[in-house]
Design an enzyme around this catalytic site. Structure first.
Site, PDB file in Angstrom:
ATOM      1  N   ASP A   4      -5.518   0.692   8.715  1.00  0.00           N
ATOM      2  CA  ASP A   4      -5.270   0.527   7.274  1.00  0.00           C
ATOM      3  C   ASP A   4      -5.865  -0.760   6.716  1.00  0.00           C
ATOM      4  O   ASP A   4      -5.830  -0.967   5.497  1.00  0.00           O
ATOM      5  CB  ASP A   4      -3.762   0.465   6.999  1.00  0.00           C
ATOM      6  CG  ASP A   4      -3.105   1.823   6.992  1.00  0.00           C
ATOM      7  OD1 ASP A   4      -3.821   2.839   7.054  1.00  0.00           O
ATOM      8  OD2 ASP A   4      -1.860   1.856   6.900  1.00  0.00           O
ATOM      9  N   LYS A  32       0.860  -1.184   0.000  1.00  0.00           N
ATOM     10  CA  LYS A  32       0.000   0.000   0.000  1.00  0.00           C
ATOM     11  C   LYS A  32       0.896   1.233   0.000  1.00  0.00           C
ATOM     12  O   LYS A  32       1.919   1.242   0.688  1.00  0.00           O
ATOM     13  CB  LYS A  32      -0.866  -0.027   1.255  1.00  0.00           C
ATOM     14  CG  LYS A  32      -1.509   1.291   1.631  1.00  0.00           C
ATOM     15  CD  LYS A  32      -1.324   1.700   3.094  1.00  0.00           C
ATOM     16  CE  LYS A  32       0.024   2.225   3.448  1.00  0.00           C
ATOM     17  NZ  LYS A  32       0.124   2.900   4.759  1.00  0.00           N
TER      18      LYS A  32
HETATM   19  O1  C5P Z   1      -4.395   0.839  13.628  1.00  0.00           O
HETATM   20  P1  C5P Z   1      -2.951   0.499  13.678  1.00  0.00           P
HETATM   21  O2  C5P Z   1      -2.634  -0.554  14.702  1.00  0.00           O
HETATM   22  O3  C5P Z   1      -2.351   0.172  12.348  1.00  0.00           O
HETATM   23  O4  C5P Z   1      -2.218   1.838  14.158  1.00  0.00           O
HETATM   24  C1  C5P Z   1      -0.958   1.827  14.773  1.00  0.00           C
HETATM   25  C2  C5P Z   1      -0.782   3.101  15.572  1.00  0.00           C
HETATM   26  O5  C5P Z   1      -0.675   4.218  14.698  1.00  0.00           O
HETATM   27  C3  C5P Z   1      -1.929   3.441  16.491  1.00  0.00           C
HETATM   28  O6  C5P Z   1      -1.774   2.800  17.730  1.00  0.00           O
HETATM   29  C4  C5P Z   1      -1.806   4.954  16.623  1.00  0.00           C
HETATM   30  O7  C5P Z   1      -0.799   5.275  17.553  1.00  0.00           O
HETATM   31  C5  C5P Z   1      -1.294   5.350  15.257  1.00  0.00           C
HETATM   32  N1  C5P Z   1      -2.366   5.816  14.358  1.00  0.00           N
HETATM   33  C6  C5P Z   1      -2.950   7.042  14.595  1.00  0.00           C
HETATM   34  N2  C5P Z   1      -3.946   7.494  13.770  1.00  0.00           N
HETATM   35  C7  C5P Z   1      -4.335   6.777  12.718  1.00  0.00           C
HETATM   36  C8  C5P Z   1      -3.728   5.517  12.418  1.00  0.00           C
HETATM   37  C9  C5P Z   1      -2.747   5.068  13.274  1.00  0.00           C
HETATM   38  O8  C5P Z   1      -2.598   7.742  15.564  1.00  0.00           O
HETATM   39  N3  C5P Z   1      -5.303   7.244  11.931  1.00  0.00           N
END
Ligand code: C5P
Length: 274
Positions: free
Chosen positions: A136, A9
């Site tokens: 994502d 991606k």
């Molecule tokens: O959702 P995911 O586990 O992939 O996200 C990893 C980290 O990235 C989250 O814990 C957060 O700290 C940060 N994040 C964020 N805002 C988003 C996506 C991710 O702050 N929109």
């Protein structure tokens, strides 16, 4: 055997708009996908097995924390299936590198399990499972060019740029997504611009590049190489880094830039947008 590609991606633009109370950030981002990436294979088995092979297998452990295993468990919990399977992940993409990686692998696992059980890939229950696995993962589940808002998981389909030569470059430094978001300065620099996809990307930004560079200064060197590459029409960091990419006018200029990046000891993936 069910084989599902888990394509890389990229974020053609990524605007961070505000911090949220749930620890996430509201984004406006343009998702696109490469032709190449990891591969997930699922076969029926009498007991569950999970193995990882491929050039970046050593960076991961095939334990319950892996997003593939979490996707399997979440799928079973949502749909109530109890059949066992052996899953193999071929890890071709560097880990913790801003190009989906674990999210793409989780999404490919969900697509494979959905195919096996006759569930539509856009079934709202499957999309809800994806959203529970990471911000994502819904974009990777759909796997097509889209604008993401909210955490990046509220998706609107967009016409893509299929076939455009694309080069991914990673300097070999893993950066934590949470750490990069935590380094964002809190200043809203404005929404995605209007226009067609390429115009929006070119007028847009990746607001995570500055905090990523603070943690991994080599990102600036990768961007400099891609920005100066003959034939490059757009270069950006992807996601929270450290992978950067460029779109090219033709394959020969992409391949020349790949050679220059590889000569610096960086990982490269010459591919095209899907
Ligand atoms: O959702 P995911 O586990 O992939 O996200 C990893 C980290 O990235 C989250 O814990 C957060 O700290 C940060 N994040 C964020 N805002 C988003 C996506 C991710 O702050 N929109």
């Amino acid at each position: 055997m069910i084989t599902e590609p888990a394509p890389a991606k990229i974020n053609l633009a990524l605007h961070v708009r505000r911090r949220r109370l749930d620890g996430y950030h509201d984004l406006e981002t343009l998702f696109a996908f490469a032709r190449d990436g990891d591969v997930v294979r699922v076969v029926p088995a009498n007991r569950d097995r999970f193995t990882i092979d491929g050039p970046f297998a050593a960076g991961l452990s095939a334990d319950a924390d892996n997003l593939v295993t979490r996707a399997l468990n979440a799928f079973r919990a949502a749909f109530g299936f109890a059949d066992r399977c052996a899953i193999t992940l071929t890890k071709n993409l560097p880990v913790a590198s801003g190009i989906g990686g674990g999210s793409a692998d989780a999404a490919a696992t969900l697509r494979a399990l959905a195919r096996r059980h006759g569930i539509a890939p856009d079934d709202p229950r499957l999309v809800a499972v994806a959203a529970g696995l990471g911000a994502d993962v819904p974009a990777c589940l759909a796997g097509s060019t889209a604008m993401g808002t909210g955490r990046g998981d509220a998706l609107t389909d967009l016409p893509g740029l299929a076939g455009t030569p694309l080069l991914l470059v990673n300097p070999g430094v893993a950066v934590s997504t949470a750490a990069v978001f935590a380094g964002w300065d809190g200043i809203d620099r404005g929404p995605l611009p209007e226009g067609d996809l390429l115009a929006r990307a070119r007028a847009g930004r990746n607001d995570l590049e500055t905090p990523a560079r603070a943690l991994a200064p080599v990102v600036g060197d990768v961007r400099a190489l891609l920005d100066a590459a003959p034939g490059a029409i757009l270069s950006r960091m992807s996601g929270s880094g450290a992978t950067c990419f460029a779109l090219f006018a033709n394959e020969s200029s992409r391949d020349a830039a790949a050679g220059d990046a590889a000569a610096r000891g960086w990982w490269t993936l010459p591919t095209t947008l899907s």
